[in-house]
Design an enzyme around this catalytic site. Structure first.
Site, PDB file in Angstrom:
ATOM      1  N   TYR A 106      32.796  14.599  32.531  1.00 21.95           N
ATOM      2  CA  TYR A 106      33.712  13.689  31.850  1.00 21.95           C
ATOM      3  C   TYR A 106      33.577  13.897  30.344  1.00 21.95           C
ATOM      4  O   TYR A 106      33.297  14.999  29.908  1.00 21.95           O
ATOM      5  CB  TYR A 106      33.467  12.234  32.323  1.00 21.95           C
ATOM      6  CG  TYR A 106      34.693  11.420  32.047  1.00 21.95           C
ATOM      7  CD1 TYR A 106      35.912  11.749  32.637  1.00 21.95           C
ATOM      8  CD2 TYR A 106      34.672  10.380  31.133  1.00 21.95           C
ATOM      9  CE1 TYR A 106      37.069  11.070  32.320  1.00 21.95           C
ATOM     10  CE2 TYR A 106      35.836   9.692  30.824  1.00 21.95           C
ATOM     11  CZ  TYR A 106      37.026  10.043  31.422  1.00 21.95           C
ATOM     12  OH  TYR A 106      38.175   9.373  31.098  1.00 21.95           O
ATOM     13  N   ARG A 158      48.550  11.384  26.243  1.00 22.07           N
ATOM     14  CA  ARG A 158      47.524  11.062  25.230  1.00 22.07           C
ATOM     15  C   ARG A 158      46.165  11.263  25.863  1.00 22.07           C
ATOM     16  O   ARG A 158      45.523  10.313  26.301  1.00 22.07           O
ATOM     17  CB  ARG A 158      47.716   9.625  24.727  1.00 22.07           C
ATOM     18  CG  ARG A 158      47.007   9.345  23.420  1.00 22.07           C
ATOM     19  CD  ARG A 158      45.933   8.283  23.549  1.00 22.07           C
ATOM     20  NE  ARG A 158      44.889   8.670  24.505  1.00 22.07           N
ATOM     21  CZ  ARG A 158      44.018   7.842  25.048  1.00 22.07           C
ATOM     22  NH1 ARG A 158      44.041   6.588  24.772  1.00 22.07           N
ATOM     23  NH2 ARG A 158      43.088   8.267  25.905  1.00 22.07           N
ATOM     24  N   LYS A 176      37.592  11.186  36.338  1.00 18.52           N
ATOM     25  CA  LYS A 176      37.414   9.741  36.566  1.00 18.52           C
ATOM     26  C   LYS A 176      37.070   9.465  38.022  1.00 18.52           C
ATOM     27  O   LYS A 176      36.212   8.650  38.339  1.00 18.52           O
ATOM     28  CB  LYS A 176      38.708   8.995  36.213  1.00 18.52           C
ATOM     29  CG  LYS A 176      38.850   8.783  34.729  1.00 18.52           C
ATOM     30  CD  LYS A 176      38.935   7.317  34.364  1.00 18.52           C
ATOM     31  CE  LYS A 176      38.208   7.070  33.059  1.00 18.52           C
ATOM     32  NZ  LYS A 176      38.946   6.337  32.049  1.00 18.52           N
ATOM     33  N   GLU A 247      46.151   5.993  33.304  1.00 26.03           N
ATOM     34  CA  GLU A 247      45.131   6.675  32.514  1.00 26.03           C
ATOM     35  C   GLU A 247      45.764   7.613  31.483  1.00 26.03           C
ATOM     36  O   GLU A 247      46.592   8.455  31.843  1.00 26.03           O
ATOM     37  CB  GLU A 247      44.267   7.496  33.497  1.00 26.03           C
ATOM     38  CG  GLU A 247      43.138   8.248  32.886  1.00 26.03           C
ATOM     39  CD  GLU A 247      42.050   7.317  32.379  1.00 26.03           C
ATOM     40  OE1 GLU A 247      41.865   6.237  32.941  1.00 26.03           O
ATOM     41  OE2 GLU A 247      41.408   7.697  31.395  1.00 26.03           O
ATOM     42  N   ASP A 248      45.381   7.451  30.238  1.00 23.89           N
ATOM     43  CA  ASP A 248      45.792   8.371  29.176  1.00 23.89           C
ATOM     44  C   ASP A 248      47.303   8.574  29.068  1.00 23.89           C
ATOM     45  O   ASP A 248      47.785   9.703  28.867  1.00 23.89           O
ATOM     46  CB  ASP A 248      45.024   9.707  29.302  1.00 23.89           C
ATOM     47  CG  ASP A 248      43.580   9.560  28.797  1.00 23.89           C
ATOM     48  OD1 ASP A 248      43.182   8.415  28.477  1.00 23.89           O
ATOM     49  OD2 ASP A 248      42.860  10.561  28.717  1.00 23.89           O
ATOM     50  N   ASP A 270      42.916   1.614  32.223  1.00 27.22           N
ATOM     51  CA  ASP A 270      41.526   1.672  31.783  1.00 27.22           C
ATOM     52  C   ASP A 270      41.397   1.820  30.270  1.00 27.22           C
ATOM     53  O   ASP A 270      40.467   1.293  29.668  1.00 27.22           O
ATOM     54  CB  ASP A 270      40.823   2.838  32.482  1.00 27.22           C
ATOM     55  CG  ASP A 270      39.346   2.814  32.205  1.00 27.22           C
ATOM     56  OD1 ASP A 270      38.745   1.747  32.391  1.00 27.22           O
ATOM     57  OD2 ASP A 270      38.801   3.835  31.760  1.00 27.22           O
ATOM     58  N   ASP A 271      42.339   2.537  29.650  1.00 28.77           N
ATOM     59  CA  ASP A 271      42.249   2.752  28.191  1.00 28.77           C
ATOM     60  C   ASP A 271      42.387   1.431  27.447  1.00 28.77           C
ATOM     61  O   ASP A 271      41.821   1.262  26.370  1.00 28.77           O
ATOM     62  CB  ASP A 271      43.345   3.709  27.728  1.00 28.77           C
ATOM     63  CG  ASP A 271      43.310   4.995  28.518  1.00 28.77           C
ATOM     64  OD1 ASP A 271      42.257   5.633  28.532  1.00 28.77           O
ATOM     65  OD2 ASP A 271      44.318   5.329  29.171  1.00 28.77           O
ATOM     66  N   ASN A 410      36.773   9.526  21.096  1.00 31.01           N
ATOM     67  CA  ASN A 410      36.399  10.689  21.908  1.00 31.01           C
ATOM     68  C   ASN A 410      37.343  11.842  21.631  1.00 31.01           C
ATOM     69  O   ASN A 410      38.483  11.588  21.261  1.00 31.01           O
ATOM     70  CB  ASN A 410      36.568  10.338  23.398  1.00 31.01           C
ATOM     71  CG  ASN A 410      35.384   9.608  23.940  1.00 31.01           C
ATOM     72  OD1 ASN A 410      34.266   9.931  23.645  1.00 31.01           O
ATOM     73  ND2 ASN A 410      35.660   8.604  24.756  1.00 31.01           N
TER      74      ASN A 410
HETATM   75  P1  NAD Z   1      46.204   5.311  20.649  1.00 28.03           P
HETATM   76  O1  NAD Z   1      46.977   6.548  20.438  1.00 28.03           O
HETATM   77  O2  NAD Z   1      46.798   4.217  21.458  1.00 28.03           O
HETATM   78  O3  NAD Z   1      45.797   4.681  19.234  1.00 28.03           O
HETATM   79  C1  NAD Z   1      45.358   5.395  18.120  1.00 28.03           C
HETATM   80  C2  NAD Z   1      45.490   4.483  16.906  1.00 28.03           C
HETATM   81  O4  NAD Z   1      44.884   5.114  15.793  1.00 28.03           O
HETATM   82  C3  NAD Z   1      46.920   4.162  16.502  1.00 28.03           C
HETATM   83  O5  NAD Z   1      47.039   2.797  16.219  1.00 28.03           O
HETATM   84  C4  NAD Z   1      47.125   4.941  15.207  1.00 28.03           C
HETATM   85  O6  NAD Z   1      48.021   4.312  14.285  1.00 28.03           O
HETATM   86  C5  NAD Z   1      45.723   4.931  14.660  1.00 28.03           C
HETATM   87  N1  NAD Z   1      45.511   6.000  13.690  1.00 28.03           N
HETATM   88  C6  NAD Z   1      45.826   7.304  13.795  1.00 28.03           C
HETATM   89  N2  NAD Z   1      45.507   7.946  12.653  1.00 28.03           N
HETATM   90  C7  NAD Z   1      44.968   7.029  11.831  1.00 28.03           C
HETATM   91  C8  NAD Z   1      44.453   7.059  10.505  1.00 28.03           C
HETATM   92  N3  NAD Z   1      44.418   8.213   9.817  1.00 28.03           N
HETATM   93  N4  NAD Z   1      43.962   5.930   9.973  1.00 28.03           N
HETATM   94  C9  NAD Z   1      43.988   4.770  10.678  1.00 28.03           C
HETATM   95  N5  NAD Z   1      44.471   4.679  11.923  1.00 28.03           N
HETATM   96  C10 NAD Z   1      44.962   5.782  12.488  1.00 28.03           C
HETATM   97  O7  NAD Z   1      44.830   5.776  21.275  1.00 28.03           O
HETATM   98  P2  NAD Z   1      43.723   4.867  21.995  1.00 28.03           P
HETATM   99  O8  NAD Z   1      43.962   4.826  23.455  1.00 28.03           O
HETATM  100  O9  NAD Z   1      43.616   3.581  21.286  1.00 28.03           O
HETATM  101  O10 NAD Z   1      42.420   5.764  21.787  1.00 28.03           O
HETATM  102  C11 NAD Z   1      41.910   5.995  20.484  1.00 28.03           C
HETATM  103  C12 NAD Z   1      40.585   6.713  20.575  1.00 28.03           C
HETATM  104  O11 NAD Z   1      39.630   5.897  21.239  1.00 28.03           O
HETATM  105  C13 NAD Z   1      40.615   8.029  21.357  1.00 28.03           C
HETATM  106  O12 NAD Z   1      39.771   8.952  20.732  1.00 28.03           O
HETATM  107  C14 NAD Z   1      40.046   7.657  22.679  1.00 28.03           C
HETATM  108  O13 NAD Z   1      39.429   8.755  23.334  1.00 28.03           O
HETATM  109  C15 NAD Z   1      39.007   6.646  22.255  1.00 28.03           C
HETATM  110  N6  NAD Z   1      38.606   5.778  23.356  1.00 28.03           N
HETATM  111  C16 NAD Z   1      37.278   5.715  23.653  1.00 28.03           C
HETATM  112  C17 NAD Z   1      36.850   4.937  24.697  1.00 28.03           C
HETATM  113  C18 NAD Z   1      35.389   4.852  25.057  1.00 28.03           C
HETATM  114  O14 NAD Z   1      35.052   4.549  26.179  1.00 28.03           O
HETATM  115  N7  NAD Z   1      34.509   5.080  24.148  1.00 28.03           N
HETATM  116  C19 NAD Z   1      37.769   4.223  25.442  1.00 28.03           C
HETATM  117  C20 NAD Z   1      39.141   4.301  25.106  1.00 28.03           C
HETATM  118  C21 NAD Z   1      39.540   5.083  24.038  1.00 28.03           C
END
Ligand code: NAD
Length: 549
Positions: A106, A158, A176, A247-248, A270-271, A410
């Site tokens: 993963y 995404r 997953k 998912e994603d 899940d996201d 991530n």
């Molecule tokens: P998303 O696309 O829904 O959201 C991304 C957000 O970041 C948007 O609001 C966008 O406007 C903002 N953004 C982009 N560039 C930016 C910048 N330069 N400055 C400020 N904000 C900016 O994506 P998401 O589902 O929210 O996921 C975001 C990240 O979180 C990914 O890397 C994902 O892998 C990670 N994530 C990690 C976990 C975990 O378990 N640790 C869980 C879910 C998501």
């Protein structure tokens, strides 16, 4: 196929599957572990080398070979090949080496594997349903030979923080579902990965001769809606009661699809919801570390998408449960997106952001937002690598005795900061959680053991609890229960060493407890299929697949 028994456990080799067909069936194959008697009875004599190996010896051999491989992608490929050959052995080594193997099957390795999906492709796993399959999706689902109880579905738009990877995103549902089996003991035959291949807008992939998906731009609008609707309807027709995990999906579709289905059928995203739960559990643990109360925190998110607004919503509910009004709870939570601080008079905000848009002057920069709002916690979920700069971290340390720093993006290349940076630039005072695995860090003579705020602590248990109870809906109350349960499993030793989550090798115990908590909500709210059992945890445990011969 040999149907799994009540616990979903592997049935003993059916005499009908014999000889070479048995060795080619990953659900039944034991390789060199077939006993002398089985070799005679099942027509295997001569098809295997003479020495009969135990599962333990096989597992040791696999791990030795794995550790000798030069890089994580090769390890990913080798693990996939094992999964295709011998499911029980694959899941045995995942369960017994979860710390080492989860990052290979993963995040973070799965991100690279998705980017290279067409190049490392060996055998298909799961179902690929293409835009051209409109009108016959149920037929495709009937091609799946097992009785799915859980579907993880993506359209690949995404993938982690890597963007649109089209059909290559199939690596995510596959990964997953491996974690569902390994971490929560949901039998692999009950888990179906699905790729809704509606095309991709990723030009690099469209021009890649090895790209596996439809070579067309993404289907959007009504055609997309109808396609997803047909899939959801067909999935429920072919697999009655199946739990669907989105998912994603890109956030414009993710929020909308969740809203559309969540009050009607058992789905979750899940996201949004799993991330919310794991992050909230981390905040509960952070309160144990700082001695503070959640309702007194000021939380600033870097990122305002699925993860951020999902965490923000659940955290606001948790603050309200500590006595704040809903409005006061929301007022303590702020978002920064790509345009700067999300403020009340910004035009064109979507509904999810608007709920956390407060009156304030425009602030274009994250550091300036920190200086203006003086948060006690910052949570990075924007997938912008390195955005928690030394100055951001030092400012948080000036403002707070124990600044709460969650760098959750991530894969590792997108992490806001590393564990070492977080501790170093805060003089060892950070209360830290990460989205990627990091080794322990020593600062000022104290060793910190950072742990991942990874959804894999939450979704396997939620899925198991939903399946065991047969719940009609998956509710936010269940994710809240999961967060509380996870946080309660963090020990005093964990807290002393800076770990906000339990050790990963405890994951099956964690998932069982979360499943029981989730199922309890289903029973309490009359969402479950049957009457509650006397001992919910025992029921959950009795359903868990333990990969052994
Ligand atoms: P998303 O696309 O829904 O959201 C991304 C957000 O970041 C948007 O609001 C966008 O406007 C903002 N953004 C982009 N560039 C930016 C910048 N330069 N400055 C400020 N904000 C900016 O994506 P998401 O589902 O929210 O996921 C975001 C990240 O979180 C990914 O890397 C994902 O892998 C990670 N994530 C990690 C976990 C975990 O378990 N640790 C869980 C879910 C998501």
């Amino acid at each position: 196929m040999n149907a799994p028994d009540r616990a979903g456990n592997r049935a003993t080799a059916n005499e009908a599957v014999r000889g070479i067909a048995l060795l080619r069936d990953p659900l039944l194959n034991k390789g060199t572990a077939f006993t002398e008697q089985e070799r005679d009875r099942l027509g295997l004599r001569g098809l295997l080398p003479a020495h009969v190996q135990s599962m333990k010896a096989q597992a040791e051999r696999v791990m030795t070979n794995l550790r000798n491989l030069p890089n994580d992608l090769e390890k990913y490929v080798a693990l996939n090949a094992l999964h295709d050959r011998n499911e029980a052995l694959f899941f045995r080594i995942v369960c017994d080496n979860i710390d080492e193997i989860q990052p290979l099957i993963y995040t973070p390795t799965v991100g690279l594997a998705c980017q290279r999906f067409g190049h490392i492709f060996q055998r298909p796993r799961g179902l690929f349903i293409g835009a051209k399959d409109r009108g016959r999706i149920a037929d495709l689902l009937r091609n799946w030979p097992y009785p799915a109880k859980l579907i993880v579905v993506t359209d690949g738009e995404r993938i982690l923080g890597l963007g649109d990877l089209g059909a290559n995103g199939m690596g995510i549902p596959v990964g997953k579902l491996s974690l569902y089996a390994a971490c929560a003991g949901i039998h692999p035959t009950l888990c179906l990965p699905v790729m809704l291949d509606v095309g991709t807008n990723n030009e690099t992939l469209l021009n890649d001769p090895y790209y596996v998906g439809l070579r067309q731009k993404r289907v959007t609008g009504t055609a997309y809606e109808e396609f997803v609707d047909e899939f959801v309807t067909a999935a429920r027709e072919v697999f009655p009661g199946v739990l669907i995990q989105f998912e994603d999906f890109a956030n414009h579709n993710a929020f909308h699809l969740l809203r559309k289905y969540r009050d009607k059928i058992n789905v979750f995203n899940d996201d949004i919801q799993g991330t919310a739960s794991v992050a909230l559990a981390g905040l509960f643990s952070a309160m144990r570390m700082t001695g503070g109360k959640l309702k007194d925190q000021t939380i600033l998110f870097f990122g305002a998408g699925e993860a951020a607004t999902g965490i923000a919503e659940l955290t606001a509910s948790a603050m309200a449960a500590e006595g704040l009004s809903e409005a006061d709870a929301r007022a303590r939570i702020w978002l920064v997106d790509s345009k700067g601080l999300v403020v009340k008079d910004r035009a064109g905000l979507n509904a999810e952001k608007a709920r956390f848009a407060h009156p304030h002057a425009q602030v274009g920069d994250f550091l300036l937002a920190i200086k203006a709002l003086k948060p006690t916690a910052i949570i990075g979920v924007a997938a912008v690598g390195g955005s928690f700069t030394p100055e951001v971290l030092k400012t948080m340390a000036e403002l707070n005795k124990q600044p709460i720093i969650f760098a959750l993006s991530n894969p590792t290349s997108k992490a806001e900061c590393s564990a070492e940076e977080a501790y170093k630039h805060t003089d060892g005072r950070a209360v830290f959680a990460c989205g990627s695995p990091y080794d322990p860090v020593t600062v000022n003579g104290k060793t910190f053991v950072p742990r991942q705020g990874n959804n894999s602590y939450i979704f396997p248990g939620v899925g198991l609890g939903a399946i065991v109870s047969g719940t009609r809906l998956v509710t936010d109350e269940m994710f809240m229960a999961a967060a509380h349960t996870l946080a309660e499993l963090v020990t005093e030793t964990d807290i002393r060493q800076g770990s906000l989550y339990p050790a990963l090798p405890r994951i099956r115990e964690v998932s069982a407890q979360i499943a029981a908590a989730v199922a309890k909500v289903a029973y309490d709210r009359d969402l479950a299929a049957e009457q509650p059992p006397n001992d919910l945890l025992a029921l959950v445990q009795s359903q868990m697949y333990d990969p052994r011969y």
